[in-house]
Write an enzyme that holds these catalytic residues in place. Structure first.
Site, PDB file in Angstrom:
ATOM      1  CG  ASP A   1      -3.120   2.692   5.317  1.00 31.48           C
ATOM      2  OD1 ASP A   1      -4.288   2.433   4.964  1.00 31.48           O
ATOM      3  OD2 ASP A   1      -2.330   1.829   5.746  1.00 31.48           O
TER       4      ASP A   1
ATOM      5  CG  ASP B   1       1.641   3.206   4.752  1.00 30.04           C
ATOM      6  OD1 ASP B   1       0.572   2.780   5.195  1.00 30.04           O
ATOM      7  OD2 ASP B   1       2.534   2.460   4.256  1.00 30.04           O
TER       8      ASP B   1
ATOM      9  CG  ASP C   1      -0.153   0.249   2.540  1.00 30.96           C
ATOM     10  OD1 ASP C   1       1.098   0.308   2.512  1.00 30.96           O
ATOM     11  OD2 ASP C   1      -0.801   0.398   3.583  1.00 30.96           O
TER      12      ASP C   1
HETATM   13  N1  CTP Z   1       0.789   1.132  11.355  1.00 32.17           N
HETATM   14  C1  CTP Z   1       0.153   1.596  12.487  1.00 32.17           C
HETATM   15  N2  CTP Z   1      -1.200   1.429  12.639  1.00 32.17           N
HETATM   16  C2  CTP Z   1      -1.924   0.804  11.693  1.00 32.17           C
HETATM   17  C3  CTP Z   1      -1.298   0.320  10.531  1.00 32.17           C
HETATM   18  C4  CTP Z   1       0.078   0.504  10.401  1.00 32.17           C
HETATM   19  O1  CTP Z   1       0.800   2.175  13.339  1.00 32.17           O
HETATM   20  N3  CTP Z   1      -3.227   0.642  11.875  1.00 32.17           N
HETATM   21  C5  CTP Z   1       2.232   1.339  11.213  1.00 32.17           C
HETATM   22  C6  CTP Z   1       2.988   0.051  11.425  1.00 32.17           C
HETATM   23  O2  CTP Z   1       3.804   0.165  12.556  1.00 32.17           O
HETATM   24  C7  CTP Z   1       3.839  -0.112  10.204  1.00 32.17           C
HETATM   25  C8  CTP Z   1       3.630   1.146   9.368  1.00 32.17           C
HETATM   26  O3  CTP Z   1       2.497   1.804   9.926  1.00 32.17           O
HETATM   27  O4  CTP Z   1       5.169  -0.199  10.568  1.00 32.17           O
HETATM   28  C9  CTP Z   1       3.376   0.823   7.937  1.00 32.17           C
HETATM   29  O5  CTP Z   1       2.421  -0.220   7.846  1.00 32.17           O
HETATM   30  P1  CTP Z   1       2.137  -1.039   6.553  1.00 32.17           P
HETATM   31  O6  CTP Z   1       1.653  -0.152   5.472  1.00 32.17           O
HETATM   32  O7  CTP Z   1       1.232  -2.145   6.938  1.00 32.17           O
HETATM   33  O8  CTP Z   1       3.531  -1.729   6.209  1.00 32.17           O
HETATM   34  P2  CTP Z   1       4.784  -1.211   5.378  1.00 32.17           P
HETATM   35  O9  CTP Z   1       5.942  -1.312   6.284  1.00 32.17           O
HETATM   36  O10 CTP Z   1       4.511   0.110   4.759  1.00 32.17           O
HETATM   37  O11 CTP Z   1       4.946  -2.313   4.276  1.00 32.17           O
HETATM   38  P3  CTP Z   1       4.097  -2.486   2.924  1.00 32.17           P
HETATM   39  O12 CTP Z   1       5.017  -2.141   1.828  1.00 32.17           O
HETATM   40  O13 CTP Z   1       3.703  -3.919   2.915  1.00 32.17           O
HETATM   41  O14 CTP Z   1       2.921  -1.574   2.994  1.00 32.17           O
HETATM   42 MN    MN Z   2       2.710   0.452   3.706  1.00 31.30          MN
HETATM   43 MN    MN Z   3      -0.329   0.867   5.511  1.00 31.65          MN
END
Ligand code: CTP
Ligand code: MN
Ligand code: MN
Length: 490
Positions: free
Chosen positions: A414, A299, A297
């Site tokens: 996000d 963020d 995703d």
């Molecule tokens: N996070 C959080 N609360 C949430 C979702 C995520 O605090 N409800 C934080 C997590 O600690 C995570 C960071 O946001 O380390 C990013 O989350 P995520 O997008 O799930 O993972 P990524 O590390 O960005 O990996 P990916 O490339 O798979 O998205």
């Molecule tokens: Mn992410």
């Molecule tokens: Mn995320």
């Protein structure tokens, strides 16, 4: 990705030589490549085939005995075996070629020769599969142990060939060592082989890859006898809105998001946010901030120097983008939402936020050899480098993104709105990785008697909150040297 390399089969390289012209001559006949079209798409497959042949690789149109490397993109190993069984009548027990991920292909293209499948990759894959299984069994201790072991192997600067290579290396438990030993001796590990054939493992991996589906729900569906996405789609299950969107855009959401796409989404969000709050700052966080090329995703954190100006921003921005047809799904929460639904406040933060799915316009056939733009880049508009997607909504039920030739891609985004005073903590908390955050919070608690989350750092000894304007200051409060985002992947 659960791709498990198999043993290689050698063929006489001379048999494959097709002429001696410098361009297109087979230089590496011993490696026979077969590209799996599913998810890769036919145009990308032809493009990659041509590219590899120009570099002297032997690429086969059909699956045959002389194929040594089956390359696929975004397919599980099991899915590939199933496809080969169906389409080519190849029995999985007699299957001799190595199942490899597209990264082996792009790395080999980059190196100009077929790369050896390193033990390290085999070992990492095996440990990742065991970690995934522990997660599906909700055994957190085991999940962490295998995940740590896998990331330790990833960080080793050398190839592991014997158990002695792992002497004195921390974070490798007995179980992980046993798995490694078995693979170094015989190429495979029984426990892992059994697992990838296991129906519950396969089904739960598939179901939990749907946005909005956790282990408990996946397990319930499995126990009810459901096995495939089509069975889910055809069932009478009452899905949540999130799961409905997860199924509707499934085929897109399992594709990796590229950095190029992330940057384009940032521009779209900047434009939307600045309509309502011109000097708000939008920061790309999560895996991309750690330097990853791909993510599941994208963020973002949104803040404003004058604290309070950010209040109420999220709903305005989302409403506007929805009206523009950019948002396919959203779950928007303002701060008040959290006041009466904060059972899990230990884990989740209380920022105003939105878990969404964006509709991103694609550019037609712009395939880059590097593999970084693997799914086609996004459209650009002459003026701002953005083209907004048309209005959302599909008449097809639960399979919107499976449609061929559609000119957009669904992407998970996000968005988190943060008051300026908490920005450094939010940035640290949302940069991840999850494992890094976990370890850092645990460190703060046990060694510093402090409580760290995405809002603040509380010092139990001084009985006060410690303010920080930057991540560097937070690390200093914790008594640690600064760790840059690129080093927070494990
Ligand atoms: N996070 C959080 N609360 C949430 C979702 C995520 O605090 N409800 C934080 C997590 O600690 C995570 C960071 O946001 O380390 C990013 O989350 P995520 O997008 O799930 O993972 P990524 O590390 O960005 O990996 P990916 O490339 O798979 O998205
Ligand atoms: Mn992410
Ligand atoms: Mn995320």
């Amino acid at each position: 990705m659960a791709l498990v390399p198999r043993k290689k089969k050698r063929k006489d390289p001379a048999l494959s030589l097709v002429g001696d012209s410098p361009v297109g001559a087979v230089k590496f006949g011993e490696a026979g490549i077969f590209l799996v079209e599913r998810r890769m798409g036919s145009s990308r497959r032809s493009f990659l085939t041509e590219l590899a042949r120009k570099k002297g690789f032997r690429v086969e149109e059909q699956m045959s005995e002389s194929v040594t490397h089956v390359v696929s993109e975004n397919n599980s190993g099991d899915e590939v075996l199933e496809l080969l069984e169906k389409q080519n009548g190849i029995c999985r027990t007699e299957f001799k070629a190595a199942l490899v991920d597209i990264t082996w292909f792009t790395e080999s293209m980059g190196a100009g020769k077929p790369l050896q499948l390193e033990n390290r990759h085999r070992l990492q894959d095996a440990l990742k599969i065991l970690a995934e299984n522990a997660e599906l069994s909700e055994n957190e201790g085991r999940y962490l142990a295998f995940t740590r072991a896998s990331s330790v192997l990833k960080s080793l600067p050398y190839n592991v060939t014997k158990m002695d290579d792992l002497k004195g290396i921390p974070n490798l438990g007995d179980h992980s060592r046993k798995v490694i030993e078995e693979i170094l001796e015989g190429g495979t590990c029984n426990e892992v082989q059994n697992l990838i054939q296991n129906e519950r493992y396969q089904t739960l991996m598939k179901f939990t890859s749907i946005f909005g589906v956790g282990v408990k729900t996946a397990d319930k569906w499995f126990r009810e006898g459901l096995r495939t996405l089509n069975e889910l789609r055809a069932s009478k299950i009452k899905f949540t809105k999130q799961q409905e969107a997860g199924l509707l855009y499934y085929e897109d959401l399992i594709l990796p998001v590229t950095k190029v796409e992330a940057d384009l989404i940032q521009q779209i969000i900047e434009e939307a946010v600045h309509r309502f709050l011109p000097s708000a700052v939008i920061t790309l966080t999560g895996g991309f901030r750690r330097g990853k090329e791909y993510g599941h995703d994208v963020d973002f954190l949104i803040t404003h120097r004058e604290e309070g100006r950010e209040e109420g921003l999220i709903s305005k921005v989302i409403s506007w983008m929805t009206a523009q047809g950019i948002i396919l799904y959203d779950d928007t929460m303002d701060n008040s939402y959290h006041k009466w639904k904060n059972k899990e406040s230990e884990i989740f933060d209380r920022f105003a936020k939105c878990f969404s799915i964006f509709k991103l316009q694609k550019m037609v056939h712009n395939l880059e050899p590097s593999g970084t733009c693997s799914h086609g880049s996004l459209a650009t508009n002459e003026t701002r480098g953005i083209r907004l997607a048309g209005h959302a909504g599909s008449s097809q039920h639960l399979t919107a993104s499976a449609a061929k030739d559609k000119d957009w891609k669904a992407v998970r985004v996000d968005l988190v709105v943060v008051p300026f005073g908490q920005y450094a903590y939010a940035l640290l908390g949302w940069t991840g990785s999850r494992l890094f955050e976990r370890d850092l919070r645990r460190y703060a608690k046990h060694f510093g008697h402090m409580m760290l989350n995405s809002h603040s750092l509380f010092d139990n000894k001084q009985n006060k909150f410690l303010l920080a304007a930057t991540e560097e200051e937070i690390f200093a409060h914790l008594g640690l040297d600064y760790i840059p985002p690129q080093e927070r992947n494990a």
